[in-house]
Design a protein around this motif. Structure first.
Motif, PDB file in Angstrom:
ATOM      1  N   ILE A   7      15.045  47.552 -82.722  1.00 26.36           N
ATOM      2  CA  ILE A   7      14.197  48.438 -81.918  1.00 26.36           C
ATOM      3  C   ILE A   7      15.009  49.065 -80.799  1.00 26.36           C
ATOM      4  O   ILE A   7      14.909  50.271 -80.539  1.00 26.36           O
ATOM      5  CB  ILE A   7      12.982  47.667 -81.369  1.00 26.36           C
ATOM      6  N   ILE A   8      15.833  48.277 -80.125  1.00 25.65           N
ATOM      7  CA  ILE A   8      16.670  48.813 -79.047  1.00 25.65           C
ATOM      8  C   ILE A   8      17.686  49.807 -79.597  1.00 25.65           C
ATOM      9  O   ILE A   8      17.923  50.860 -79.008  1.00 25.65           O
ATOM     10  CB  ILE A   8      17.359  47.663 -78.282  1.00 25.65           C
ATOM     11  N   ARG A   9      18.274  49.504 -80.731  1.00 21.78           N
ATOM     12  CA  ARG A   9      19.274  50.386 -81.330  1.00 21.78           C
ATOM     13  C   ARG A   9      18.666  51.733 -81.718  1.00 21.78           C
ATOM     14  O   ARG A   9      19.297  52.771 -81.597  1.00 21.78           O
ATOM     15  CB  ARG A   9      19.885  49.716 -82.555  1.00 21.78           C
ATOM     16  N   GLN A  10      17.405  51.744 -82.153  1.00 21.41           N
ATOM     17  CA  GLN A  10      16.759  52.977 -82.590  1.00 21.41           C
ATOM     18  C   GLN A  10      16.043  53.702 -81.448  1.00 21.41           C
ATOM     19  O   GLN A  10      15.527  54.793 -81.651  1.00 21.41           O
ATOM     20  CB  GLN A  10      15.750  52.655 -83.696  1.00 21.41           C
ATOM     21  N   SER A  11      16.012  53.107 -80.272  1.00 22.90           N
ATOM     22  CA  SER A  11      15.313  53.722 -79.149  1.00 22.90           C
ATOM     23  C   SER A  11      16.238  54.678 -78.393  1.00 22.90           C
ATOM     24  O   SER A  11      17.387  54.894 -78.772  1.00 22.90           O
ATOM     25  CB  SER A  11      14.792  52.642 -78.197  1.00 22.90           C
ATOM     26  N   ALA A  12      15.719  55.246 -77.306  1.00 18.86           N
ATOM     27  CA  ALA A  12      16.489  56.210 -76.520  1.00 18.86           C
ATOM     28  C   ALA A  12      17.658  55.568 -75.782  1.00 18.86           C
ATOM     29  O   ALA A  12      18.626  56.252 -75.441  1.00 18.86           O
ATOM     30  CB  ALA A  12      15.570  56.894 -75.515  1.00 18.86           C
ATOM     31  N   ILE A  13      17.595  54.258 -75.516  1.00 22.08           N
ATOM     32  CA  ILE A  13      18.697  53.608 -74.800  1.00 22.08           C
ATOM     33  C   ILE A  13      19.738  53.036 -75.754  1.00 22.08           C
ATOM     34  O   ILE A  13      20.682  52.382 -75.323  1.00 22.08           O
ATOM     35  CB  ILE A  13      18.175  52.503 -73.854  1.00 22.08           C
ATOM     36  N   GLY A  14      19.601  53.288 -77.032  1.00 22.52           N
ATOM     37  CA  GLY A  14      20.511  52.744 -78.032  1.00 22.52           C
ATOM     38  C   GLY A  14      21.975  53.085 -77.828  1.00 22.52           C
ATOM     39  O   GLY A  14      22.842  52.223 -77.937  1.00 22.52           O
ATOM     40  N   PRO A  15      22.303  54.351 -77.546  1.00 24.53           N
ATOM     41  CA  PRO A  15      23.732  54.686 -77.437  1.00 24.53           C
ATOM     42  C   PRO A  15      24.400  54.292 -76.121  1.00 24.53           C
ATOM     43  O   PRO A  15      25.603  54.445 -75.981  1.00 24.53           O
ATOM     44  CB  PRO A  15      23.746  56.214 -77.595  1.00 24.53           C
TER      45      PRO A  15
END
Length: 55
Positions: A7-15
């Motif tokens: 979920i974190i990887r696919q969210s806006a803060i992922g990169p």
């Protein structure tokens, strides 16, 4: 834990970097805990609180 990481990887803060992710998650968690605490206090002490509307 894999689901949370995905979920974190696919969210806006992922990169972003790991320290920025942890700072955002800490801020979000503290806001949620504060709101939950305020809800509990409102349920517990709400009926005893005098309210007055007006100027």
């Amino acid at each position: 834990m894999d689901v949370i990481n995905e979920i974190i990887r696919q969210s806006a803060i992922g990169p972003f970097s790991n320290w920025f992710k942890s700072a955002v998650l800490t801020l979000f968690s503290s806001i949620v805990v504060t709101l939950f605490t305020m809800l509990i206090l409102l349920i517990k002490y709400g009926p005893d609180t005098p309210l007055s509307f007006g100027y």
